[in-house]
Structures are given as C-alpha cells and as structure tokens.
Design a protein around this motif. Structure first.
Motif, PDB file in Angstrom:
ATOM      1  N   LEU A 146       0.662  -1.191   0.041  1.00  0.00           N
ATOM      2  CA  LEU A 146      -0.035   0.003   0.038  1.00  0.00           C
ATOM      3  C   LEU A 146       1.015   1.301   0.103  1.00  0.00           C
ATOM      4  N   ARG A 147       0.236   2.320  -0.853  1.00  0.00           N
ATOM      5  CA  ARG A 147       1.258   3.399  -0.764  1.00  0.00           C
ATOM      6  C   ARG A 147       0.212   4.722  -0.713  1.00  0.00           C
ATOM      7  N   PRO A 148       0.046   4.942   0.556  1.00  0.00           N
ATOM      8  CA  PRO A 148      -0.920   6.134   1.051  1.00  0.00           C
ATOM      9  C   PRO A 148      -0.312   7.362   1.026  1.00  0.00           C
ATOM     10  N   THR A 149      -1.027   8.512   0.505  1.00  0.00           N
ATOM     11  CA  THR A 149      -0.655   9.927   0.723  1.00  0.00           C
ATOM     12  C   THR A 149      -1.574  10.621   1.326  1.00  0.00           C
ATOM     13  N   ILE A 150      -1.268  11.842   1.699  1.00  0.00           N
ATOM     14  CA  ILE A 150      -2.149  12.749   2.341  1.00  0.00           C
ATOM     15  C   ILE A 150      -2.224  13.994   1.707  1.00  0.00           C
ATOM     16  N   SER A 151      -3.357  14.767   1.617  1.00  0.00           N
ATOM     17  CA  SER A 151      -3.384  16.029   0.889  1.00  0.00           C
ATOM     18  C   SER A 151      -2.816  17.239   1.728  1.00  0.00           C
ATOM     19  N   ASN A 152      -2.699  17.068   3.104  1.00  0.00           N
ATOM     20  CA  ASN A 152      -2.401  18.216   3.797  1.00  0.00           C
ATOM     21  C   ASN A 152      -1.626  17.875   5.069  1.00  0.00           C
ATOM     22  N   GLY A 153      -0.481  17.212   4.776  1.00  0.00           N
ATOM     23  CA  GLY A 153       0.528  16.604   5.853  1.00  0.00           C
ATOM     24  C   GLY A 153       1.536  15.573   5.502  1.00  0.00           C
ATOM     25  N   THR A 154       1.614  14.750   6.529  1.00  0.00           N
ATOM     26  CA  THR A 154       2.729  13.559   6.224  1.00  0.00           C
ATOM     27  C   THR A 154       2.090  12.271   6.535  1.00  0.00           C
ATOM     28  N   ILE A 155       2.152  10.991   6.130  1.00  0.00           N
ATOM     29  CA  ILE A 155       1.728   9.931   6.649  1.00  0.00           C
ATOM     30  C   ILE A 155       3.036   9.022   6.577  1.00  0.00           C
ATOM     31  N   LYS A 156       3.138   8.212   7.621  1.00  0.00           N
ATOM     32  CA  LYS A 156       4.512   7.254   7.633  1.00  0.00           C
ATOM     33  C   LYS A 156       3.945   5.997   8.476  1.00  0.00           C
ATOM     34  N   ARG A 157       4.520   4.926   8.119  1.00  0.00           N
ATOM     35  CA  ARG A 157       4.322   3.770   8.556  1.00  0.00           C
ATOM     36  C   ARG A 157       4.954   3.511  10.229  1.00  0.00           C
ATOM     37  N   SER A 158       4.005   2.815  10.997  1.00  0.00           N
ATOM     38  CA  SER A 158       4.577   2.632  12.423  1.00  0.00           C
ATOM     39  C   SER A 158       3.870   1.381  12.644  1.00  0.00           C
ATOM     40  N   GLY A 159       4.627   0.461  12.842  1.00  0.00           N
ATOM     41  CA  GLY A 159       4.021  -0.827  12.926  1.00  0.00           C
ATOM     42  C   GLY A 159       3.093  -1.536  11.816  1.00  0.00           C
ATOM     43  N   LYS A 160       1.921  -1.741  12.298  1.00  0.00           N
ATOM     44  CA  LYS A 160       1.027  -2.147  11.150  1.00  0.00           C
ATOM     45  C   LYS A 160       0.190  -1.142  10.890  1.00  0.00           C
ATOM     46  N   ASP A 161       0.169   0.117  11.779  1.00  0.00           N
ATOM     47  CA  ASP A 161      -0.583   1.237  11.600  1.00  0.00           C
ATOM     48  C   ASP A 161       0.035   2.322  10.805  1.00  0.00           C
TER      49      ASP A 161
END
Length: 174
Positions: free
Chosen positions: A13-28
């Motif tokens: 999975l390759r999520p992106t966010i419109s207004n910030g940052t998103i990064k993997r932390s364990g399974k979440d």
C-alpha cells in the motif's frame, strides 16, 4: 490510522495525504496534518505484476491536539492545597491529555519551582520532569500555609511540538 485494501498486502500500500505527512508505524500509519480542519488520504497499491492501482480516497475531519494538563504531587492547576507529605513524595511533573479522542503522550521538558523560604525567594528551573535532590531539600524547608508555585512548565508531544502549560499554585495544608 489503519489502512487496508482487500487482497493487497499492507507492504504494497502507498498512501498519501493532501495536507501533511503519513508514515508507517508497525501495522498502522501515523498522520500529521499541517493546518486546517480537513485532509484527504488517497491509497494506491502496487500489484504483483508491478502495476500501480488507485484503491480509493477518504476525507477526514481534523482536530487540533489540545494542550495537556500538568500534574504535580497529584495536583493540577485547579487544585489549591497540597499536604507536605504529598509535596515530599512528589517525583516530578507530568502532562496528560484529558478527554481527547487519541492516546497521545507528552513529556515534560522543564518546570520552575518558586517558593519563599525564611523570607528569601527561591526560584529554581528544572530541566526534565523529575524533582531533583536540590528541590527535595527545598521542599523539606516548606511550612504550613506557605505557597509553592510550579510554573514555566513545558511539555513535548509525540509530534515534536513544545507546549507551554499552565502553572500550578498550591498552599501547604499540613
């Protein structure tokens, strides 16, 4: 945030966010939003044949993290009295979020103890959140009816922000 797509491994999975940052932390995933009250998370997936497919997007409402409340010797800014035994047993200052949707932790990075002892003002800045041996010695000299002020409290959130917290003003009750 939990993100999943039927039949797709979480690693693909390759999520992106419109207004910030998103990064993997364990399974979440950990999301940090820069500003505003809305954000859109879009998810793409890399398929076994190497192609990338849009899996969808979701609108989210965003809430600011409120400042945490400081606590010292089990007392908060709304308290007005502390027993000398509680004062002497105090290990340090903590900061906790009250009634917030998420379990975000804050670490107190400094606080100042202000007292008057034998007519002399004492004003000690403590780096960190623990009561030092020097501060414990000052507390031993405290008398019934005396005021103690815990001020200049700063706490660092998991998001890296530093928050100035309200002071705790207490009268020693016995």
């Amino acid at each position: 945030v939990e993100i999943s797509a039927p039949g797709i491994s979480a690693d693909d999975l390759r999520p992106t966010i419109s207004n910030g940052t998103i990064k993997r932390s364990g399974k979440d995933w950990v999301v940090n939003v820069r500003q505003g009250n809305a954000a859109v998370i879009s998810v793409r997936a890399q398929l076994p044949d190497g192609t990338v497919k849009n899996m969808g997007k979701k609108d989210f409402r965003v809430k600011s993290v409120p400042p945490p409340m400081p606590s010292f010797a089990g007392k908060t800014p709304s308290d007005s009295r502390v027993k000398k035994t509680e004062l002497l047993a105090a290990a340090g200052v903590i900061a906790k979020l009250e009634d917030f949707d998420f379990d975000m932790k804050f670490t107190v990075t400094q606080f100042k103890v202000v007292m008057i002892i034998n007519g002399t003002p004492v004003d000690k800045l403590v780096k960190g959140n623990r009561v030092s041996s020097e501060i414990k010695e000052i507390f031993k000299k405290a008398r019934k009816g005396q005021m103690i002020l815990i001020e200049s409290i700063k706490a660092k959130g998991e998001d890296g922000t530093i928050r100035a917290l309200p002071p705790i003003s207490l009268k020693i009750s016995g």
